[in-house]
Design a protein around this motif. Structure first.
Motif, PDB file in Angstrom:
ATOM      1  N   ASP A   1       0.844  -1.133  -0.024  1.00 35.89           N
ATOM      2  CA  ASP A   1      -0.205   0.063   0.047  1.00 35.89           C
ATOM      3  C   ASP A   1       0.962   1.342  -0.047  1.00 35.89           C
ATOM      4  OD1 ASP A   1      -2.297  -1.604   0.199  1.00 35.89           O
ATOM      5  OD2 ASP A   1      -2.722  -1.272   2.477  1.00 35.89           O
ATOM      6  N   LEU A   2       1.885   1.220   0.783  1.00 34.27           N
ATOM      7  CA  LEU A   2       2.699   2.465   0.952  1.00 34.27           C
ATOM      8  C   LEU A   2       3.472   2.818  -0.368  1.00 34.27           C
ATOM      9  CD1 LEU A   2       4.040   4.816   2.498  1.00 34.27           C
ATOM     10  CD2 LEU A   2       5.768   3.084   3.407  1.00 34.27           C
ATOM     11  N   ILE A   3       3.846   1.630  -1.023  1.00 32.04           N
ATOM     12  CA  ILE A   3       4.600   1.669  -2.348  1.00 32.04           C
ATOM     13  C   ILE A   3       3.732   2.219  -3.202  1.00 32.04           C
ATOM     14  CG2 ILE A   3       5.857   0.445  -4.263  1.00 32.04           C
ATOM     15  CD1 ILE A   3       6.943  -1.176  -2.008  1.00 32.04           C
ATOM     16  N   ALA A   4       2.401   1.696  -3.349  1.00 30.15           N
ATOM     17  CA  ALA A   4       1.540   2.113  -4.541  1.00 30.15           C
ATOM     18  C   ALA A   4       0.951   3.393  -4.213  1.00 30.15           C
ATOM     19  CB  ALA A   4       0.105   1.052  -4.150  1.00 30.15           C
TER      20      ALA A   4
ATOM     21  N   LEU B   1      10.012  22.857  -5.663  1.00 28.77           N
ATOM     22  CA  LEU B   1       9.170  21.773  -5.341  1.00 28.77           C
ATOM     23  C   LEU B   1       8.537  21.809  -3.642  1.00 28.77           C
ATOM     24  CD1 LEU B   1      10.570  18.768  -7.038  1.00 28.77           C
ATOM     25  CD2 LEU B   1       8.806  20.003  -7.879  1.00 28.77           C
ATOM     26  N   ASP B   2       8.840  23.026  -3.251  1.00 26.23           N
ATOM     27  CA  ASP B   2       8.274  23.379  -1.846  1.00 26.23           C
ATOM     28  C   ASP B   2       8.724  21.935  -0.818  1.00 26.23           C
ATOM     29  OD1 ASP B   2       7.090  24.868   0.313  1.00 26.23           O
ATOM     30  OD2 ASP B   2       5.270  23.733  -0.307  1.00 26.23           O
ATOM     31  N   THR B   3      10.020  21.669  -1.048  1.00 30.01           N
ATOM     32  CA  THR B   3      10.416  20.628   0.081  1.00 30.01           C
ATOM     33  C   THR B   3      11.667  21.100   0.784  1.00 30.01           C
ATOM     34  OG1 THR B   3      10.718  18.222   0.347  1.00 30.01           O
ATOM     35  CG2 THR B   3      11.602  19.343  -1.669  1.00 30.01           C
ATOM     36  N   ASP B   4      12.097  20.244   1.700  1.00 28.33           N
ATOM     37  CA  ASP B   4      13.260  20.637   2.414  1.00 28.33           C
ATOM     38  C   ASP B   4      14.534  20.004   2.099  1.00 28.33           C
ATOM     39  OD1 ASP B   4      11.782  22.325   4.305  1.00 28.33           O
ATOM     40  OD2 ASP B   4      10.996  20.557   5.284  1.00 28.33           O
ATOM     41  N   ILE B   5      15.677  20.471   2.637  1.00 29.94           N
ATOM     42  CA  ILE B   5      16.935  19.858   2.231  1.00 29.94           C
ATOM     43  C   ILE B   5      17.082  18.467   3.039  1.00 29.94           C
ATOM     44  CG2 ILE B   5      19.408  20.056   2.138  1.00 29.94           C
ATOM     45  CD1 ILE B   5      17.955  21.904   0.146  1.00 29.94           C
ATOM     46  N   HIS B   6      16.610  18.660   4.089  1.00 26.31           N
ATOM     47  CA  HIS B   6      16.547  17.425   5.089  1.00 26.31           C
ATOM     48  C   HIS B   6      15.254  17.155   5.902  1.00 26.31           C
ATOM     49  CE1 HIS B   6      21.305  17.584   4.824  1.00 26.31           C
ATOM     50  NE2 HIS B   6      20.981  19.011   5.476  1.00 26.31           N
ATOM     51  N   CYS B   7      15.140  15.721   5.973  1.00 24.57           N
ATOM     52  CA  CYS B   7      13.929  15.385   6.752  1.00 24.57           C
ATOM     53  C   CYS B   7      14.041  15.657   8.031  1.00 24.57           C
ATOM     54  CB  CYS B   7      13.456  14.097   6.216  1.00 24.57           C
ATOM     55  SG  CYS B   7      14.432  12.808   6.755  1.00 24.57           S
ATOM     56  N   PRO B   8      12.693  15.922   8.781  1.00 27.37           N
ATOM     57  CA  PRO B   8      12.734  15.843  10.129  1.00 27.37           C
ATOM     58  C   PRO B   8      13.074  14.463  10.725  1.00 27.37           C
ATOM     59  CG  PRO B   8      10.554  15.952   9.239  1.00 27.37           C
ATOM     60  CD  PRO B   8      11.444  16.165   8.060  1.00 27.37           C
ATOM     61  N   ALA B   9      13.578  14.598  11.993  1.00 27.09           N
ATOM     62  CA  ALA B   9      13.813  13.391  12.856  1.00 27.09           C
ATOM     63  C   ALA B   9      12.548  12.539  13.035  1.00 27.09           C
ATOM     64  CB  ALA B   9      14.549  13.513  14.155  1.00 27.09           C
ATOM     65  N   PHE B  10      12.533  11.258  13.042  1.00 25.32           N
ATOM     66  CA  PHE B  10      11.179  10.785  13.197  1.00 25.32           C
ATOM     67  C   PHE B  10      11.482   9.591  14.634  1.00 25.32           C
ATOM     68  CE2 PHE B  10      13.183   8.533   9.784  1.00 25.32           C
ATOM     69  CZ  PHE B  10      13.420   7.194  10.174  1.00 25.32           C
TER      70      PHE B  10
ATOM     71  N   LEU C   1      11.737   3.677   0.785  1.00 24.96           N
ATOM     72  CA  LEU C   1      10.774   4.273   1.883  1.00 24.96           C
ATOM     73  C   LEU C   1      10.973   3.801   3.201  1.00 24.96           C
ATOM     74  CD1 LEU C   1       7.504   4.055  -0.496  1.00 24.96           C
ATOM     75  CD2 LEU C   1       9.203   6.009  -0.256  1.00 24.96           C
ATOM     76  N   THR C   2      11.112   4.493   4.344  1.00 26.68           N
ATOM     77  CA  THR C   2      11.088   4.122   5.605  1.00 26.68           C
ATOM     78  C   THR C   2       9.762   3.959   6.334  1.00 26.68           C
ATOM     79  OG1 THR C   2      13.154   4.708   5.846  1.00 26.68           O
ATOM     80  CG2 THR C   2      12.251   4.576   7.747  1.00 26.68           C
ATOM     81  N   TRP C   3       9.400   2.953   6.708  1.00 27.58           N
ATOM     82  CA  TRP C   3       7.956   2.481   7.218  1.00 27.58           C
ATOM     83  C   TRP C   3       7.771   3.395   8.737  1.00 27.58           C
ATOM     84  CZ3 TRP C   3       3.476   0.605   5.367  1.00 27.58           C
ATOM     85  CH2 TRP C   3       2.403   0.659   6.434  1.00 27.58           C
ATOM     86  N   ASP C   4       8.699   3.621   9.607  1.00 25.71           N
ATOM     87  CA  ASP C   4       8.622   4.266  10.574  1.00 25.71           C
ATOM     88  C   ASP C   4       8.408   5.757  10.714  1.00 25.71           C
ATOM     89  OD1 ASP C   4       8.799   1.902  12.084  1.00 25.71           O
ATOM     90  OD2 ASP C   4      10.729   2.244  12.792  1.00 25.71           O
ATOM     91  N   ALA C   5       9.089   6.276   9.538  1.00 26.44           N
ATOM     92  CA  ALA C   5       9.004   7.753   9.124  1.00 26.44           C
ATOM     93  C   ALA C   5       7.485   7.849   8.493  1.00 26.44           C
ATOM     94  CB  ALA C   5       9.956   7.966   8.076  1.00 26.44           C
TER      95      ALA C   5
ATOM     96  N   HIS D   1      12.175  -1.495   6.840  1.00 19.16           N
ATOM     97  CA  HIS D   1      11.520  -1.543   8.423  1.00 19.16           C
ATOM     98  C   HIS D   1      12.955  -1.254   9.491  1.00 19.16           C
ATOM     99  CE1 HIS D   1       7.622  -2.455   7.605  1.00 19.16           C
ATOM    100  NE2 HIS D   1       8.013  -2.990   6.353  1.00 19.16           N
ATOM    101  N   ARG D   2      14.063  -0.780   8.989  1.00 20.04           N
ATOM    102  CA  ARG D   2      15.187  -0.777   9.880  1.00 20.04           C
ATOM    103  C   ARG D   2      15.544   0.481  10.016  1.00 20.04           C
ATOM    104  NH1 ARG D   2      19.619  -4.633   7.919  1.00 20.04           N
ATOM    105  NH2 ARG D   2      20.732  -3.665   9.651  1.00 20.04           N
ATOM    106  N   ALA D   3      15.481   1.354   8.893  1.00 20.00           N
ATOM    107  CA  ALA D   3      16.062   2.557   8.910  1.00 20.00           C
ATOM    108  C   ALA D   3      15.666   3.429  10.128  1.00 20.00           C
ATOM    109  CB  ALA D   3      15.844   3.312   7.580  1.00 20.00           C
ATOM    110  N   LYS D   4      16.643   4.033  10.701  1.00 19.26           N
ATOM    111  CA  LYS D   4      16.347   5.057  11.699  1.00 19.26           C
ATOM    112  C   LYS D   4      16.539   6.400  11.768  1.00 19.26           C
ATOM    113  CE  LYS D   4      15.054   1.491  14.387  1.00 19.26           C
ATOM    114  NZ  LYS D   4      13.705   1.256  14.401  1.00 19.26           N
ATOM    115  N   ARG D   5      17.475   6.851  10.472  1.00 17.73           N
ATOM    116  CA  ARG D   5      17.914   8.273  10.378  1.00 17.73           C
ATOM    117  C   ARG D   5      17.203   8.719   8.984  1.00 17.73           C
ATOM    118  NH1 ARG D   5      24.174   7.513  11.211  1.00 17.73           N
ATOM    119  NH2 ARG D   5      23.480   5.411  10.196  1.00 17.73           N
ATOM    120  N   ARG D   6      17.152   7.865   8.132  1.00 17.67           N
ATOM    121  CA  ARG D   6      16.545   8.579   6.704  1.00 17.67           C
ATOM    122  C   ARG D   6      15.144   7.973   6.583  1.00 17.67           C
ATOM    123  NH1 ARG D   6      16.096   4.456   3.761  1.00 17.67           N
ATOM    124  NH2 ARG D   6      17.449   2.603   4.031  1.00 17.67           N
ATOM    125  N   ALA D   7      14.286   9.018   6.090  1.00 15.77           N
ATOM    126  CA  ALA D   7      12.716   9.088   5.783  1.00 15.77           C
ATOM    127  C   ALA D   7      12.691   8.203   4.512  1.00 15.77           C
ATOM    128  CB  ALA D   7      12.097  10.309   5.912  1.00 15.77           C
ATOM    129  N   ALA D   8      13.511   8.406   3.570  1.00 12.41           N
ATOM    130  CA  ALA D   8      13.535   7.554   2.440  1.00 12.41           C
ATOM    131  C   ALA D   8      15.143   7.832   1.860  1.00 12.41           C
ATOM    132  CB  ALA D   8      12.605   8.360   1.455  1.00 12.41           C
TER     133      ALA D   8
END
Length: 187
Positions: free
Chosen positions: A15-18, A134-143, A88-92, A46-53
């Motif tokens: 679902d997340l990928i779609a 594209l109205d986005t950030d250079i770095h993603c927020p911590a999750f 894609l990081t599920w936790d993010a 399901h392992r990444a802790k620092r990167r949202a994607a």
């Protein structure tokens, strides 16, 4: 979404990928992002802790952001960019509001666009300009919460977040903050 998954209904990797793929196709169409999705694979971590994607791609010799890459010179590419993978990081996803997740996807689209054109990508000036468009950030927020937070001893500003032990944490007395030149403190 015409793939039948609402944002609120995402409850599996598929679902997340779609949903994410469909959102990115809409951004490509509406914002003129030059990306070939037939050369993009998708996965969920399901392992990444620092990167949202992240965009996983091969490292190519002599590739420079801002200079169109000669894909004809790459064996087996048939003149097309080699495939890359958007991870894609599920936790993010689970932590972020929809607008933050969408901004994360736009961020990754810039990486894909740069890679497919230039053979590499970075967070330099060209990325920052495209991120503004594209109205986005250079770095993603911590999750997730980091294991270690280092601050400037003089002013208390955040210097670094670390998610595991490393030389900066273990030997922090050998480092100084950029802001004040002061010692680092483990908060």
């Amino acid at each position: 979404m015409d793939e039948g998954v609402s944002f609120e209904g995402i409850n599996s990797d598929a679902d997340l990928i779609a949903w994410s793929r469909q959102y990115c196709r809409g951004v490509r169409r509406e914002q003129g992002v030059s990306v070939r999705f037939d050369l993009v694979d998708w996965e969920v971590s399901h392992r990444a802790k620092r990167r949202a994607a992240a965009v996983k791609r091969p490292k190519l010799d002599a590739a420079t952001v801002g200079q169109r890459y000669d894909w004809d010179s790459v064996e087996g590419s048939d003149g097309r960019p080699l495939p890359c993978t958007v991870s894609l990081t599920w936790d993010a996803f689970s932590t972020f509001e929809r607008a933050v997740w969408e901004a994360t996807l736009r961020h990754e689209l810039i990486h894909v666009e740069q890679y497919q054109r230039d053979g590499t990508t970075d967070h330099g000036e060209a990325f920052r300009e495209r991120a503004d468009q594209l109205d986005t950030d250079i770095h993603c927020p911590a999750f997730t919460d980091p294991k270690h937070v280092l601050t400037c001893e003089a002013c208390g500003d955040l210097v670094a977040r670390r998610y595991q032990d490393c030389p900066l944490v273990e030997q922090r007395e050998q480092y100084r903050s950029d802001c004040c030149g002061a010692s680092l403190e483990l908060a």
